[in-house]
Design a protein around this motif. Structure first.
Motif, short mmCIF file in Angstrom:
data_model
loop_
_atom_site.label_atom_id
_atom_site.label_comp_id
_atom_site.label_asym_id
_atom_site.label_seq_id
_atom_site.Cartn_x
_atom_site.Cartn_y
_atom_site.Cartn_z
N VAL A 77 0.66 -1.41 -0.31
CA VAL A 77 -0.49 0.07 0.00
C VAL A 77 1.41 0.82 0.07
O VAL A 77 0.43 2.17 -0.70
N GLU A 78 2.08 0.92 0.94
CA GLU A 78 3.19 2.40 1.13
C GLU A 78 3.10 2.96 -0.42
O GLU A 78 3.39 4.13 -1.46
N HIS A 81 1.24 4.28 -2.81
CA HIS A 81 1.12 5.62 -2.57
C HIS A 81 1.88 6.59 -3.06
O HIS A 81 2.03 7.42 -3.74
N LEU A 82 3.19 5.83 -3.01
CA LEU A 82 4.40 6.63 -3.68
C LEU A 82 4.49 7.34 -4.83
O LEU A 82 4.56 7.95 -5.25
N GLY A 84 1.76 6.65 -7.27
CA GLY A 84 0.86 7.31 -7.18
C GLY A 84 -0.50 6.59 -8.41
O GLY A 84 -1.63 6.84 -8.62
N LYS A 85 0.36 5.21 -7.22
CA LYS A 85 -0.93 4.48 -8.85
C LYS A 85 -2.00 4.40 -7.56
O LYS A 85 -3.48 3.90 -7.90
N LEU A 86 -1.96 4.79 -6.54
CA LEU A 86 -3.34 4.85 -5.39
C LEU A 86 -3.55 6.04 -5.24
O LEU A 86 -2.22 7.05 -4.74
N PRO A 87 -4.14 6.89 -4.94
CA PRO A 87 -4.59 8.09 -5.08
C PRO A 87 -4.36 8.82 -2.74
O PRO A 87 -4.87 7.01 -2.77
N LYS A 88 -3.88 9.85 -2.72
CA LYS A 88 -3.06 10.38 -1.64
C LYS A 88 -4.18 9.71 -0.65
O LYS A 88 -4.42 10.62 0.75
N ARG A 89 -5.67 10.01 -1.15
CA ARG A 89 -6.83 10.21 -0.10
C ARG A 89 -7.36 9.31 0.35
O ARG A 89 -6.79 8.02 0.29
N TYR A 90 -7.99 9.63 2.04
CA TYR A 90 -8.65 8.09 2.25
C TYR A 90 -8.67 6.83 1.33
O TYR A 90 -10.01 7.22 0.82
#
Length: 270
Positions: A77-78, A81-82, A84-90
């Protein structure tokens, strides 16, 4: 997007993500979840859920397996996020487990500080080693047959044992919202033993659902029949067979999505 291997996990991310599903499969099936559970997981991804399926190799130390899974999942998951493949919002994180994967999610939710919006437990299985591994059950029968004593090397049990697992769940399980799914023709399912333990823990937030199917329903795969340039009687038969084959896994998929998103008007976020 195709499946990607990231930090020891198999990942499938939709264009617009509304949540994360952490998936754990059954013993001997979880080594390649992106293959064995592909249809179900990709169907959930189509509805906006990023899939992180953590493979594992079953052994007797289920606590150690759970610890290793947590480390790999959180690192994955980290990294997502780093990059940008997952948005940084909750994004809410939901655990989904099948068979042994249920036990591992229950151990994770009891022994580790993890953030989960809820867990879906499908075909819960917590049998002792002698029932889960046919070879051990056969060995246990030999002393009766030969009048011999069972060798100490074969007197093995999972850690934690089924009884210890139930006690851990009853005392420490922290994930409040849960859906427990049982199939009508599943002879390996132990949901009826789990449900009262869970209901006592969170009486208003644990629900049980019984639907048509068997222990292998979550592993159903799409045969991928494609019609020719002209629709033929063979195409009609193939579509009817496909519809019948997929009635039960489609029901499972629909029930999962209904529980994940009880408000039908919601759409995946940008």
């Amino acid at each position: 997007m195709n499946w990607q291997e990231i930090s020891g996990n198999w990942v499938h991310i939709p264009p617009r993500t509304r949540g994360i599903i952490h998936f754990l499969g059954g013993a001997f099936l979880a080594a390649a979840p992106q293959v064995t559970y592909r249809w179900l997981l990709e169907q959930l991804s189509l509805q906006g859920y990023a899939i992180i399926a953590t493979p594992f190799v079953s052994n007797f130390d289920h606590g150690a397996i759970a610890a290793d899974i947590v480390d790999r999942f959180e690192w994955c998951v980290e990294q997502l996020h780093l990059s940008g493949k997952l948005p940084k919002r909750y994004l809410p994180i939901y655990g989904i487990g099948h068979s042994m994967g249920c036990k591992l999610h229950l151990l994770i939710g009891s022994l580790f500080e993890v953030e989960r919006a809820g867990n879906i437990l499908i075909s819960y299985n917590n049998y002792p080693a002698r029932r889960s591994i046919p070879f051990l059950e056969l060995v246990e029968q030999l002393p009766t047959t030969w009048g011999a004593k069972l060798p100490q090397a074969f007197s093995v049990e999972f850690t934690p044992s089924p009884e210890e697992t139930n006690d851990i769940i009853a005392r420490n399980y922290q994930i409040k919202r849960n859906l427990i799914v049982k199939f009508k023709d599943d002879t390996l399912d132990q949901t009826l033993l789990l449900f009262p333990v869970m209901q006592q823990r969170f009486p208003d937030l644990v629900s049980m659902l019984t639907i048509p199917g068997n222990h292998l329903t979550p592993l159903s795969q799409d045969p991928g029949w494609k019609s020719g340039t002209e629709f033929s009687p063979l195409d009609a038969i193939a579509q009817w067979v496909r519809l019948e084959m997929y009635r039960e896994p489609v029901r499972l998929k629909d029930e999962i999505l209904r529980w994940l998103n009880p408000i039908p008007s919601m759409r995946p976020l940008n």
